[in-house]
Design a protein around this motif. Structure first.
Motif, PDB file in Angstrom:
ATOM      1  N   ASN A   1      38.607  50.689  41.587  1.00 32.48           N
ATOM      2  CA  ASN A   1      39.219  51.772  40.837  1.00 32.48           C
ATOM      3  C   ASN A   1      39.886  52.745  41.811  1.00 32.48           C
ATOM      4  N   ARG A   2      40.334  53.867  41.277  1.00 30.90           N
ATOM      5  CA  ARG A   2      41.047  54.818  42.122  1.00 30.90           C
ATOM      6  C   ARG A   2      40.170  55.376  43.236  1.00 30.90           C
ATOM      7  N   ASP A   3      38.870  55.450  43.002  1.00 33.22           N
ATOM      8  CA  ASP A   3      37.979  56.059  43.982  1.00 33.22           C
ATOM      9  C   ASP A   3      37.744  55.184  45.209  1.00 33.22           C
TER      10      ASP A   3
ATOM     11  N   LEU B   1      39.927  52.615  46.123  1.00 32.84           N
ATOM     12  CA  LEU B   1      41.177  51.882  46.307  1.00 32.84           C
ATOM     13  C   LEU B   1      41.432  51.528  47.767  1.00 32.84           C
ATOM     14  N   ASP B   2      41.165  52.454  48.677  1.00 33.35           N
ATOM     15  CA  ASP B   2      41.439  52.211  50.098  1.00 33.35           C
ATOM     16  C   ASP B   2      40.672  50.998  50.634  1.00 33.35           C
TER      17      ASP B   2
ATOM     18  N   GLN C   1      42.715  47.855  49.436  1.00 33.76           N
ATOM     19  CA  GLN C   1      44.166  48.003  49.393  1.00 33.76           C
ATOM     20  C   GLN C   1      44.913  46.734  49.828  1.00 33.76           C
TER      21      GLN C   1
ATOM     22  N   GLN D   1      48.262  48.873  42.893  1.00 34.52           N
ATOM     23  CA  GLN D   1      47.771  50.095  43.532  1.00 34.52           C
ATOM     24  C   GLN D   1      48.303  51.328  42.810  1.00 34.52           C
ATOM     25  N   ARG D   2      49.596  51.295  42.507  1.00 36.24           N
ATOM     26  CA  ARG D   2      50.192  52.448  41.829  1.00 36.24           C
ATOM     27  C   ARG D   2      49.574  52.666  40.453  1.00 36.24           C
TER      28      ARG D   2
ATOM     29  N   GLU E   1      46.254  54.299  40.922  1.00 35.25           N
ATOM     30  CA  GLU E   1      46.417  55.694  41.350  1.00 35.25           C
ATOM     31  C   GLU E   1      46.783  56.588  40.177  1.00 35.25           C
ATOM     32  N   ARG E   2      47.636  56.097  39.295  1.00 35.23           N
ATOM     33  CA  ARG E   2      48.152  56.920  38.201  1.00 35.23           C
ATOM     34  C   ARG E   2      47.188  57.009  37.021  1.00 35.23           C
TER      35      ARG E   2
ATOM     36  N   PRO F   1      43.359  56.948  36.116  1.00 35.77           N
ATOM     37  CA  PRO F   1      41.951  56.931  36.554  1.00 35.77           C
ATOM     38  C   PRO F   1      41.039  56.121  35.643  1.00 35.77           C
TER      39      PRO F   1
END
Length: 434
Positions: free
Chosen positions: A69-71, A73-74, A77, A85-86, A89-90, A92
């Motif tokens: 998830n967004r938390d 992501l790194d 990646q 990825q986008r 990010e957009r 949640p």
């Protein structure tokens, strides 16, 4: 004019069915053991399946390995397309349920034999806008260019004929949408049993749909005759307009022509993630990568799921989707000088086991990442063939998306439909409309 591409040698073709799968994927798993070896895929119906059923999930007992998830992501990646990825990010509320990798893709033995033949005989012609010397199988199982890889997707096996009823929806930023129900028929010429290169007559398939609902547009219909070399002879298409009660020849139904009833989110060449002549783009093979991609999406395919449970605001319900780690071919398309298209650049991710495009990053003329297209496939083990059960296109700027293939409350695909080319003429189209 580009020269014809060289055919592979018999020694190279002999790798098919040996260290390579019959369609050209790597038979072995990866070194980490996170991608298994291909063992033939799902080439026959599983226990409990009956003809006409929505396909029971053969992997329903699989547990989620991890969630992206967004938390976090790194951390993942490198395994995600820029478009995915986008999206994370957009939004949640969007996440990936990552399951064990299951290499379920399979095709009939005759398709494997035809692919072996094609490997030594296929050639690109007309500057890469057509293929000759092939029939039925994948044309370039050992691709040497991005253009060859895209042709593998366009010519992959999808059965001989299919009748299906599906719904599509353009889901706006506020979550509102209207379902459009289509009754569809497809008659594939290229993949038919006994087909030869000489017997194709430059025809790939015939396609027809009739709008069933909503009532205000019901009865409108379309028929398409798809050519293999669209430089030699362009795609033919006719549309029946219910209001006018007449059939009209469409001068253009290709490339950047907007698809009707998609709220401007889909172009004609985005049907089936990519279709038609490749001549507006320069194609580059970027190699093969391990990536998290949609795969074995049986959960979103099951009968009886309300469409409102699938079509959530801003994205499809992630609890009904499945992502797996697979090797994909990465192909980049750059719009050629002098041509127009909303997407000046596209990056395609093709499944090594089936040549189904699984994801596409969409960029505008400024080089901005503006969208993501995904195919959520299953193995239709009764055919057998591997293909999308749901396709999505996300428009990042508008926080909206388009979904096609919703069939949960419709009769299941009929791969034994009785069809013929006579069913795909302007006269047949008028009968459909009436």
């Amino acid at each position: 004019m580009l020269p014809a591409q060289a055919k592979v040698s018999p020694e190279q073709a002999d790798r098919l069915g040996q260290d390579l799968t019959p369609l050209g994927g790597e038979r072995a798993g990866n070194a980490a053991g996170t991608i298994p070896a291909w063992d033939g895929g799902l080439d026959k119906p599983i226990a409990g399946y009956q003809p006409g059923m929505h396909h029971p999930d053969p992997y329903a007992a699989d547990a989620v390995q991890y969630v992206v998830n967004r938390d976090n992501l790194d951390q993942y990646q490198k395994l995600l397309t820029p478009g995915l990825q986008r999206l994370l990010e957009r939004q949640p509320s969007y996440h990936l349920r990552v399951m064990p990798s299951r290499r379920s893709a399979a095709a009939p033995q005759r398709i494997y034999a035809a692919t072996r033949f094609n490997a030594e005989n296929a050639e690109l012609i007309s500057g890469g806008n057509g293929v000759q010397g092939v029939a039925a199988g994948v044309p370039f199982p050992l691709p040497q260019s991005g253009q060859e890889a895209i042709w593998n997707h366009v010519l992959r096996y999808r059965g001989e004929q299919i009748h299906l009823v599906t719904n599509q929806a353009a889901v706006l930023a506020n979550g509102s949408y209207n379902l459009l129900k289509l009754d569809r028929d497809i008659y594939f010429v290229y993949g038919r049993e006994g087909m030869t290169p000489q017997g194709l007559d430059n025809t790939l398939f015939y396609y027809k749909y009739r709008v069933v609902a909503p009532a205000k547009v019901a009865g409108s219909a379309l028929v398409v005759q798809e050519t293999l070399d669209q430089v030699l002879a362009i795609r033919k298409a006719w549309r029946f307009n219910r209001g006018e009660r007449r059939v009209r020849r469409l001068p253009m139904l290709a490339f950047d022509t907007p698809q009707p009833d998609t709220n401007g989110m889909a172009t004609a060449d985005q049907v089936d993630t990519y279709n038609g002549a490749p001549d507006r783009y320069e194609w580059t093979m970027l190699g093969k990568q391990e990536m998290l991609v949609p795969y074995n999406s049986y959960a979103v395919h099951q009968k009886g799921i309300p469409y409102a449970d699938i079509l959530q605001r801003k994205h499809v319900n992630p609890e009904l989707l499945r992502y797996e780690l697979h090797r994909v071919w990465v192909v980049e398309a750059q719009l050629r000088t002098g041509f127009s298209h909303p997407y000046a650049q596209r990056r395609f991710y093709l499944d090594e086991d089936s040549w189904q495009i699984l994801a596409v990053d969409l960029y505008d003329k400024r080089g901005e990442l503006v969208g993501l297209q995904e195919s959520h496939p299953i193995s239709y083990y009764d055919a057998p063939m591997f293909g999308s059960t749901l396709e999505t296109i996300y428009d990042f700027a508008g926080d909206r998306y388009f979904a096609d293939g919703l069939d949960n409350n419709e009769p299941m695909y009929n791969f034994q439909a009785t069809l013929s080319p006579r069913d795909f003429t302007p006269q047949a189209l008028r009968r459909e409309g009436n």
